[in-house]
Design a protein around this motif. Structure first.
Motif, short mmCIF file in Angstrom:
data_model
loop_
_atom_site.label_atom_id
_atom_site.label_comp_id
_atom_site.label_asym_id
_atom_site.label_seq_id
_atom_site.Cartn_x
_atom_site.Cartn_y
_atom_site.Cartn_z
N TYR A 51 48.39 28.73 26.60
CA TYR A 51 47.63 29.89 26.02
C TYR A 51 48.19 30.28 24.76
CZ TYR A 51 45.88 30.08 30.55
OH TYR A 51 45.44 29.61 31.76
N ILE A 77 47.85 33.97 22.48
CA ILE A 77 47.39 35.38 22.17
C ILE A 77 46.56 35.73 21.17
CG2 ILE A 77 48.26 37.77 22.69
CD1 ILE A 77 50.83 36.67 23.68
N ASN A 119 43.55 38.72 20.04
CA ASN A 119 43.37 40.33 20.18
C ASN A 119 43.86 40.72 21.54
OD1 ASN A 119 41.76 39.96 17.71
ND2 ASN A 119 40.05 38.96 18.94
N ASN A 120 45.13 40.51 21.59
CA ASN A 120 45.73 41.02 22.96
C ASN A 120 45.21 40.42 24.22
OD1 ASN A 120 48.00 42.34 23.68
ND2 ASN A 120 46.77 44.32 24.46
N LYS A 121 44.45 39.12 24.11
CA LYS A 121 43.91 38.58 25.26
C LYS A 121 44.82 37.18 25.40
CE LYS A 121 39.90 41.09 25.83
NZ LYS A 121 38.32 41.08 25.71
N VAL A 167 44.08 33.37 25.59
CA VAL A 167 43.01 32.35 25.17
C VAL A 167 43.53 30.94 25.71
CG1 VAL A 167 41.56 31.35 23.63
CG2 VAL A 167 41.92 33.93 23.66
N PHE A 220 51.21 39.78 30.60
CA PHE A 220 50.20 39.12 31.45
C PHE A 220 50.71 38.18 32.62
CE2 PHE A 220 49.13 38.89 26.74
CZ PHE A 220 47.80 39.65 26.65
#
Length: 182
Positions: A55, A57, A59-61, A63, A83
């Motif tokens: 993954y 990161i 936008n603080n998510k 992906v 996370f």
């Protein structure tokens, strides 16, 4: 003659052992952990147990960046509790803590070995000796370096004594008188 052979053996042994290709060289430590080379900055490794994703990161998510398959092994350079737990496997790419991966922390002795540098130093008489830096145990490092410096100084002293003995032998050989008995 016995002393000459002993001194010659010591000087030759040290010369062969510590003769540098260049006046001063630095050896980088190569440390193997399992079947993989451990590199500077590495703190562990993850092994993929089931096909999963790595993954990024954004936008603080989290992906998904790419798919990885069972059996792949990645070096880990950072660890975070974000996370649910992340292992940094490259700049901006993470493996998420899960049952799909197995994390192993690099042994501290292996990490220590990466920080060790061995430098070849030379005395004025071209006698080389190793010096170590980067050990955690500083008293041991100092003792080790002192011992090898002392061995090199002793070899230099023996070398100088041999040169002096050679000069004396050449002088006396030039002054010897040949007596013939008839």
């Amino acid at each position: 003659m016995k002393r000459f052979k002993r001194v010659s053996a010591v000087v030759l042994g040290l010369a062969l052992l510590f003769t540098p290709l260049a006046p001063q060289t630095v050896a980088e430590a190569k440390v193997v952990w399992g079947n993989q080379e451990l590199v500077k900055g590495q703190i562990g490794r993850v092994t993929v147990l089931k096909n999963t994703n790595l993954y990024n990161i954004k936008n603080n998510k989290l992906v998904a960046a790419r798919k990885v398959t069972k059996g792949q092994v990645f070096r880990v350079y950072s660890e975070s509790s974000k996370f649910g737990g992340l292992y940094g496997v490259s700049k901006g790419t993470y493996a998420q803590k899960s049952s799909s991966i197995k994390y192993e922390k690099a042994p501290s002795d292996k990490i220590q070995a990466l920080g060790v540098t061995v430098t070849k130093k030379s005395l004025a008489s071209n006698i080389s000796y190793p010096q170590v830096s980067g050990l955690i145990n500083k008293p041991f490092e100092a003792s080790y370096n002192r011992k090898f410096l002392n061995i090199a100084k002793e070899a230099q002293k023996e070398h100088n004594e041999l040169k002096e003995q050679e000069k004396e032998d050449r002088k006396t050989a030039g002054h010897q008188v040949l007596i013939l008995v008839i």
